[in-house]
Design an enzyme around this catalytic site. Structure first.
Site, PDB file in Angstrom:
ATOM      1  CG  HIS A  49      46.748  33.255  78.970  1.00  0.00           C
ATOM      2  ND1 HIS A  49      46.846  33.742  80.236  1.00  0.00           N
ATOM      3  CD2 HIS A  49      47.396  32.051  78.984  1.00  0.00           C
ATOM      4  CE1 HIS A  49      47.529  32.905  80.991  1.00  0.00           C
ATOM      5  NE2 HIS A  49      47.872  31.874  80.257  1.00  0.00           N
TER       6      HIS A  49
HETATM    7  C1  T46 Z   1      49.397  30.254  82.455  1.00  0.00           C
HETATM    8  C2  T46 Z   1      48.646  30.313  83.735  1.00  0.00           C
HETATM    9  C3  T46 Z   1      48.219  28.999  84.232  1.00  0.00           C
HETATM   10  C4  T46 Z   1      56.821  36.198  83.892  1.00  0.00           C
HETATM   11  O1  T46 Z   1      57.526  37.222  83.797  1.00  0.00           O
HETATM   12  N1  T46 Z   1      57.383  34.957  83.783  1.00  0.00           N
HETATM   13  C5  T46 Z   1      56.640  33.828  83.878  1.00  0.00           C
HETATM   14  O2  T46 Z   1      57.201  32.721  83.756  1.00  0.00           O
HETATM   15  C6  T46 Z   1      55.224  33.938  84.113  1.00  0.00           C
HETATM   16  C7  T46 Z   1      54.358  32.682  84.220  1.00  0.00           C
HETATM   17  C8  T46 Z   1      54.678  35.187  84.231  1.00  0.00           C
HETATM   18  N2  T46 Z   1      55.465  36.296  84.129  1.00  0.00           N
HETATM   19  C9  T46 Z   1      54.873  37.619  84.316  1.00  0.00           C
HETATM   20  C10 T46 Z   1      53.860  38.036  83.254  1.00  0.00           C
HETATM   21  C11 T46 Z   1      52.915  38.945  84.013  1.00  0.00           C
HETATM   22  O3  T46 Z   1      53.436  40.253  84.042  1.00  0.00           O
HETATM   23  O4  T46 Z   1      54.161  37.616  85.541  1.00  0.00           O
HETATM   24  C12 T46 Z   1      52.972  38.385  85.439  1.00  0.00           C
HETATM   25  C13 T46 Z   1      51.736  37.546  85.789  1.00  0.00           C
HETATM   26  O5  T46 Z   1      51.509  36.588  84.744  1.00  0.00           O
HETATM   27  P1  T46 Z   1      50.064  36.346  84.113  1.00  0.00           P
HETATM   28  O6  T46 Z   1      49.261  37.580  84.163  1.00  0.00           O
HETATM   29  O7  T46 Z   1      50.247  35.730  82.771  1.00  0.00           O
HETATM   30  O8  T46 Z   1      49.477  35.294  85.173  1.00  0.00           O
HETATM   31  P2  T46 Z   1      48.257  34.284  84.973  1.00  0.00           P
HETATM   32  O9  T46 Z   1      47.988  33.649  86.281  1.00  0.00           O
HETATM   33  O10 T46 Z   1      47.129  34.938  84.286  1.00  0.00           O
HETATM   34  O11 T46 Z   1      48.842  33.159  83.961  1.00  0.00           O
HETATM   35  C14 T46 Z   1      49.885  32.287  84.401  1.00  0.00           C
HETATM   36  C15 T46 Z   1      50.908  32.077  83.292  1.00  0.00           C
HETATM   37  O12 T46 Z   1      51.414  33.340  82.849  1.00  0.00           O
HETATM   38  C16 T46 Z   1      50.308  31.366  82.102  1.00  0.00           C
HETATM   39  O13 T46 Z   1      51.326  30.942  81.219  1.00  0.00           O
HETATM   40  O14 T46 Z   1      49.144  29.388  81.626  1.00  0.00           O
HETATM   41  O15 T46 Z   1      49.334  31.041  84.772  1.00  0.00           O
END
Ligand code: T46
Length: 133
Positions: A49
């Site tokens: 993303h």
């Molecule tokens: C990024 C990269 C480097 C939350 O509820 N609160 C939060 O502050 C975050 C970061 C995530 N979430 C939830 C959203 C998803 O359901 O936790 C779950 C996993 O997040 P995500 O799939 O977005 O994880 P990554 O590793 O793909 O991305 C994360 C961050 O979301 C993003 O902002 O830049 O790490």
């Protein structure tokens, strides 16, 4: 250059090491949220993303992984290893993290609270936004 690093000052003495990060001083924004990523399997790729507005810096405090940053025109890959260095993940940079070591721990400092509306999770949508300026 897509990749921007911030060299953090390693403080410490014979008891061990310490790194301090201060909002608007060590990193160029006020931190409203901190999260950390760990226990990620080595064959997993995550991220996929870009953020519309959010500014972030990522620090690897244990182990290692790779990160690919893509501004829609070029891609750069960096290896994150546990060190007093932070990498910037600026707005409108598509990013993916992979090759996680078992002990990899990433700490991320973010300029705003969590907001799913700030995410662009489609690569085609990201390229469209970039070409619209
Ligand atoms: C990024 C990269 C480097 C939350 O509820 N609160 C939060 O502050 C975050 C970061 C995530 N979430 C939830 C959203 C998803 O359901 O936790 C779950 C996993 O997040 P995500 O799939 O977005 O994880 P990554 O590793 O793909 O991305 C994360 C961050 O979301 C993003 O902002 O830049 O790490």
């Amino acid at each position: 250059m897509i990749t921007k690093w911030y060299d953090l000052q390693l403080l410490g003495d014979d008891r061990g090491s310490l790194v301090a990060i201060e909002s608007c001083k060590t990193i160029p924004f006020e931190t409203k949220r901190v999260y950390y990523i760990f226990n990620t399997k080595s064959d997993i790729r995550r991220g996929f993303h870009a953020h519309k507005e959010l500014k972030q810096v990522m620090i690897c405090v244990s182990g290692s992984c790779k990160i690919e940053l893509d501004d829609g025109k070029a891609k750069e890959v960096s290896e994150l290893i546990a060190s007093p260095r932070a990498i910037a993940i600026d707005p409108m940079i598509w990013h993916e993290m992979y090759d996680f070591s078992k002990d990899c721990v990433l700490i991320v400092l973010a300029s705003d609270h969590y907001d799913e509306d700030d995410y662009i999770r489609s690569y085609d949508g990201f390229l469209k936004e970039i070409s619209n300026g």
